[in-house]
Design an enzyme around this catalytic site. Structure first.
Site, PDB file in Angstrom:
ATOM      1  N   GLU A  80      -6.685   6.711  -1.045  1.00  8.58           N
ATOM      2  CA  GLU A  80      -6.432   5.557  -0.116  1.00  8.58           C
ATOM      3  C   GLU A  80      -6.955   4.431  -1.119  1.00  8.58           C
ATOM      4  O   GLU A  80      -6.470   3.275  -1.044  1.00  8.58           O
ATOM      5  CB  GLU A  80      -7.149   5.607   1.280  1.00  8.58           C
ATOM      6  CG  GLU A  80      -6.325   6.698   2.144  1.00  8.58           C
ATOM      7  CD  GLU A  80      -4.870   6.266   2.432  1.00  8.58           C
ATOM      8  OE1 GLU A  80      -4.770   5.061   2.526  1.00  8.58           O
ATOM      9  OE2 GLU A  80      -3.915   7.231   2.455  1.00  8.58           O
ATOM     10  N   HIS A 102       1.333   4.130  -3.007  1.00 12.01           N
ATOM     11  CA  HIS A 102       1.310   5.843  -2.625  1.00 12.01           C
ATOM     12  C   HIS A 102       2.674   6.267  -3.437  1.00 12.01           C
ATOM     13  O   HIS A 102       2.456   7.402  -4.294  1.00 12.01           O
ATOM     14  CB  HIS A 102       1.370   5.829  -1.361  1.00 12.01           C
ATOM     15  CG  HIS A 102       0.047   6.186  -0.501  1.00 12.01           C
ATOM     16  ND1 HIS A 102      -0.938   6.737  -1.148  1.00 12.01           N
ATOM     17  CD2 HIS A 102      -0.362   5.544   0.681  1.00 12.01           C
ATOM     18  CE1 HIS A 102      -2.010   6.465  -0.453  1.00 12.01           C
ATOM     19  NE2 HIS A 102      -1.772   5.787   0.893  1.00 12.01           N
ATOM     20  N   HIS A 120       0.919  -1.282   0.003  1.00 14.62           N
ATOM     21  CA  HIS A 120      -0.086  -0.118  -0.103  1.00 14.62           C
ATOM     22  C   HIS A 120       0.933   1.248  -0.074  1.00 14.62           C
ATOM     23  O   HIS A 120       0.491   2.214  -0.795  1.00 14.62           O
ATOM     24  CB  HIS A 120      -1.044  -0.179   1.215  1.00 14.62           C
ATOM     25  CG  HIS A 120      -1.789   1.317   1.390  1.00 14.62           C
ATOM     26  ND1 HIS A 120      -3.030   1.326   0.937  1.00 14.62           N
ATOM     27  CD2 HIS A 120      -1.476   2.506   2.058  1.00 14.62           C
ATOM     28  CE1 HIS A 120      -3.551   2.539   1.375  1.00 14.62           C
ATOM     29  NE2 HIS A 120      -2.550   3.072   2.092  1.00 14.62           N
ATOM     30  N   GLU A 121       1.764   1.260   0.888  1.00 13.65           N
ATOM     31  CA  GLU A 121       2.806   2.614   0.981  1.00 13.65           C
ATOM     32  C   GLU A 121       3.696   2.710  -0.401  1.00 13.65           C
ATOM     33  O   GLU A 121       3.729   3.730  -0.838  1.00 13.65           O
ATOM     34  CB  GLU A 121       3.815   2.272   2.225  1.00 13.65           C
ATOM     35  CG  GLU A 121       3.034   2.117   3.583  1.00 13.65           C
ATOM     36  CD  GLU A 121       1.983   3.406   3.633  1.00 13.65           C
ATOM     37  OE1 GLU A 121       1.998   4.504   3.069  1.00 13.65           O
ATOM     38  OE2 GLU A 121       0.883   2.881   4.576  1.00 13.65           O
TER      39      GLU A 121
END
Length: 254
Positions: free
Chosen positions: A185, A114, A110-111
């Site tokens: 998100e 980003h 997930h990071e």
């Protein structure tokens, strides 16, 4: 003139936002007490953490970000940095203790997503434009109100109305920024699925549901960068969607 005022507001609004972006990696490390790791610490979990971020960065075609951890009981992680080539991924010790390696991989994916999406720059642009328009319209409306009253009271009217408008328009700007933050998100969750698989990402979010009381809110400047937010009494100001909504979105996309 209006053109000059708009340029002035854009300069200060965007300038402050981009200065914060350039300092974001340094400030995050200072604020959170991040300890960097290089994959050769001799600590099994920390070396695995570094190796996993490297694998995810390779899959996404990114340069290797800095990797670190910070001492905190909260179950969380964040990514920051001024560009894809100058980024940082950090996790809390609480997350490393509370999650399996598959769940941690989902969080790391997930990071990394980003960073891949350029979310730090995107949010800085949105914040900068929002700052500029708050300054611009607060001055315009305050000037209109000043011209509508007696000249003797115009200075006080301008000052008071400008202060009030800064607050009111600032809150409206926060609503817009929070909406974009929630949207990114969902996008990062989808990116994590492509990097690590839906099972790991859903498992990570489910684990986060069990630890929502362990999310710190004493660093508001870092809130939008973390995988989970502490929430807000007002949904419109929340930087993160509810975890249930994020899990439902991933299941619907299967």
């Amino acid at each position: 003139g209006l053109g000059g005022l708009l340029v002035f507001c854009l300069f200060w609004g965007m300038g402050g936002a981009f200065l914060s972006l350039q300092l974001s990696r340094f400030m995050a490390k200072r604020a959170m007490g991040v300890e960097l790791v290089d994959g050769r610490t001799g600590h099994a979990d920390l070396d695995w953490l570094h190796a996993t971020v490297r694998q995810l960065a390779d899959r996404s075609g990114l340069p290797m970000p800095e990797v670190g951890y910070y001492e905190s009981p909260e179950v969380n992680a964040f990514a920051t940095g001024p560009s894809r080539s100058r980024s940082l991924v950090a996790v809390s010790t609480g997350l490393l203790r509370s999650m399996s390696r598959d769940e941690v991989e989902g969080v790391l994916a997930h990071e990394v997503a980003h960073i891949q999406n350029g979310d730090m720059v995107t949010m800085t642009l949105i914040q900068g434009v929002g700052n500029a328009f708050v300054m611009f319209f607060a001055r315009i409306i305050a000037n209109i109100l000043r011209n509508a009253v007696d000249e003797r009271a115009s200075g006080v009217v301008y000052f008071l109305s400008y202060m009030v408008l800064q607050v009111v328009l600032g809150v409206l700007g926060m609503v817009v920024v929070a909406w974009f933050s929630r949207a990114r998100e969902f996008r990062a969750d989808a990116g994590a699925v492509s990097l690590a698989g839906s099972g790991k990402m859903i498992a990570a979010l489910q684990r986060l549901q069990q630890h929502t009381q362990m999310i710190e809110s004493d660093q508001p400047a870092l809130a939008t960068m973390k995988i989970a937010g502490a929430g807000s009494w007002m949904a419109l100001l929340s930087t993160h969607p509810p975890l249930e909504a994020r899990i439902a979105a991933l299941r619907a996309a299967r």
